[in-house]
Design an enzyme around this catalytic site. Structure first.
Site, PDB file in Angstrom:
ATOM      1  N   LYS A 157     -28.661 -41.211 -16.560  1.00  0.00           N
ATOM      2  CA  LYS A 157     -29.296 -42.518 -16.357  1.00  0.00           C
ATOM      3  C   LYS A 157     -28.310 -43.666 -16.550  1.00  0.00           C
ATOM      4  O   LYS A 157     -28.580 -44.778 -16.110  1.00  0.00           O
ATOM      5  CB  LYS A 157     -30.506 -42.681 -17.274  1.00  0.00           C
ATOM      6  CG  LYS A 157     -31.678 -41.807 -16.840  1.00  0.00           C
ATOM      7  CD  LYS A 157     -32.950 -42.104 -17.612  1.00  0.00           C
ATOM      8  CE  LYS A 157     -34.111 -41.248 -17.122  1.00  0.00           C
ATOM      9  NZ  LYS A 157     -33.929 -39.803 -17.468  1.00  0.00           N
TER      10      LYS A 157
HETATM   11  C1  LIG Z   1     -34.584 -38.767 -16.707  1.00  0.00           C
HETATM   12  C2  LIG Z   1     -33.998 -37.412 -16.869  1.00  0.00           C
HETATM   13  C3  LIG Z   1     -34.240 -36.369 -15.940  1.00  0.00           C
HETATM   14  C4  LIG Z   1     -35.175 -36.536 -14.773  1.00  0.00           C
HETATM   15  O1  LIG Z   1     -34.637 -37.334 -13.756  1.00  0.00           O
HETATM   16  P1  LIG Z   1     -35.583 -37.925 -12.609  1.00  0.00           P
HETATM   17  O2  LIG Z   1     -34.709 -38.751 -11.758  1.00  0.00           O
HETATM   18  O3  LIG Z   1     -36.646 -38.721 -13.319  1.00  0.00           O
HETATM   19  O4  LIG Z   1     -36.178 -36.750 -11.894  1.00  0.00           O
HETATM   20  C5  LIG Z   1     -33.590 -35.168 -16.113  1.00  0.00           C
HETATM   21  N1  LIG Z   1     -32.780 -34.947 -17.182  1.00  0.00           N
HETATM   22  C6  LIG Z   1     -32.537 -35.912 -18.097  1.00  0.00           C
HETATM   23  C7  LIG Z   1     -31.641 -35.605 -19.249  1.00  0.00           C
HETATM   24  C8  LIG Z   1     -33.128 -37.179 -17.978  1.00  0.00           C
HETATM   25  O5  LIG Z   1     -32.875 -38.117 -18.900  1.00  0.00           O
END
Ligand SMILES: *Cc1c(COP(=O)(O)O)cnc(C)c1O
Length: 439
Positions: free
Chosen positions: A107
């Site tokens: 993220k």
């Molecule tokens: C947010 C997150 C996901 C999921 O990603 P999306 O784009 O919402 O499908 C997977 N793994 C981790 C560690 C995350 O923080």
């Protein structure tokens, strides 16, 4: 390039407006009016470009002239300050490590790009822009770190007291500067509700320039396409490549599907989920039945009704067979996740976090039916981010990277907040509160 809302495609806005608004006024999600396509020969020399150069090309295809070249280059340089290495952990299985950013999760890419872009667009505003972020942990830390020190912006993080991990809390309460942490005496839903009330309050929105750092913002989606191009360019073999994406809200996977539409030669995608399996179930039954989320080991993917699913349907104009030819879906239990972590560690010494483990499992499942394929799974978080869980499953000591240890040494500064919209408004607009008291 204009952006339309997935609800009413007639309403089109500039990139700037789509970024500042986040969600379209009709509650739809913004999508680019067309997907730019690179010429075939663009890919011939991709391996000679740096990650930043590749990211710039991808970003500019959408942003066009709304941000001048030099400014966009500076934004990319501020976004991509860390690598996304590919590690071959078994023959024909690569882990794409997206966790080398400041908060150890993928993220960081979206949050950093969005904060820089927003900072650029509001640089000439007289008013400071206030970014509201309700968080159950991860989003708050990525967004706060992305916006830290960006001029003309202030981030207000609302989080449920006692319900986020120590590491997560330290990542947004120790920063200071333009980051304010409100520790809400309630649940995550209370935090989210306060934020929604603020956006629905016309008077407050007249007084203050409010925006959200929600995961559905188009400026968080676009940068997630960068690393599919970069990873492909660094693979030793090029055909056919499969990507398995551990998914919750499906932003990461949507960005991959967009990268393929832009011409990137990816042959197939796998939507890998935990027990929150509404998309794998849809791919099997053609029926989309969102359900309340259930708690799992890979908790950042505990989403029952993924918000980006409408974007995926939109990309394929709800044409099931073309969607199914690009995408398979598999769901895995916590037991399967644990034993994958154990067997990979035993075989190769590689430490998967529970989210990456789900991605790995999806790839293995696909390859068992399609041998000879080369696959990449996205490793979305550093194992130290889920230290206790990983340590108890693997019976090892997980070393916390130095940058996180630095957070742990910081002093927490947060403002306690009752679940009260009036108190929340006072925190947002202190002058307003003083006026009220004088009356
Ligand atoms: C947010 C997150 C996901 C999921 O990603 P999306 O784009 O919402 O499908 C997977 N793994 C981790 C560690 C995350 O923080």
């Amino acid at each position: 390039m204009k952006f339309y809302s997935t609800h009413t495609s007639l309403h089109k806005v500039s990139f700037r407006e789509a970024v500042i608004k986040g969600l379209a006024p009709d509650q739809g999600l913004y999508m680019p009016e067309r997907i730019p396509v690179f010429a075939k020969n663009y890919f011939d020399n991709l391996h000679k470009k740096t990650f930043q150069e590749i990211a710039f090309d991808v970003a500019q295809a959408f942003v066009e002239d709304e941000i001048p070249t030099d400014a966009l280059k500076a934004i990319i340089d501020q976004t991509i300050t860390f690598d996304a290495p590919l590690v071959e952990i078994e023959k024909n299985i690569f882990s794409l490590e997206l966790f080398h950013g400041p908060t150890l999760a993928f993220k960081d890419f979206g949050a950093r790009f969005m904060s820089q872009v927003l900072g650029y667009f509001v640089a000439n505003e007289k008013r400071e822009v206030i970014v509201l972020a309700a968080t159950s942990g991860d989003t708050g830390s990525a967004v706060a770190n992305g916006f830290l020190g960006v001029p003309h912006t202030k981030v207000v993080v609302l989080y449920p007291s006692g319900k986020v991990s120590d590491i997560q809390e330290k990542q947004f309460t120790t920063l200071g500067k333009n980051i304010l942490a409100l520790e809400v005496n309630g649940t995550f839903d209370d935090c989210q509700h306060l934020v929604k009330q603020a956006f629905a309050d016309p008077k407050l929105n007249e007084e203050l320039f409010l925006t959200s750092a929600n995961s559905i913002n188009i400026a968080r989606l676009i940068p997630q396409a960068f690393y599919y191009f970069y990873a492909w360019s660094r693979l030793p073999q090029k055909q056919p490549i499969i990507f398995s994406v551990p998914s919750g809200n499906f932003g990461n996977l949507t960005a991959g599907l967009i990268a393929k539409r832009m011409g990137l030669p990816i042959s197939h995608f796998i939507a890998s989920t935990n027990a929150n399996d509404s998309v794998p179930t849809y791919l099997k039954t053609k029926r989309f039945n969102p359900k309340p989320s259930v708690a799992t080991l890979s908790n950042a993917m505990d989403v029952g009704n993924p918000s980006n699913f409408v974007r995926i349907l939109d990309l394929f104009q709800s044409h099931f067979s073309s969607l199914a030819s690009d995408l398979s879906g598999y769901a895995f239990s916590d037991e399967q996740t644990q034993s994958a972590m154990q067997s990979v560690f035993k075989q190769s010494g590689y430490i998967l976090d529970p989210h990456g483990a789900v991605g790995y499992l999806g790839l293995k499942e696909f390859q068992s039916k399609n041998p000879q394929t080369v696959g990449v799974f996205l490793e979305t978080a550093h194992p130290a981010k889920f230290k206790e869980v990983v340590e108890s499953i693997l019976q090892i000591n997980v070393v916390v990277p130095e940058k996180i240890q630095a957070f742990l040494l910081g002093t927490k500064k947060s403002t306690p907040l009752a679940v009260s919209y009036e108190s929340f408004k006072e925190e947002l607009n202190p002058n307003h509160a003083i006026e009220n008291r004088l009356v």
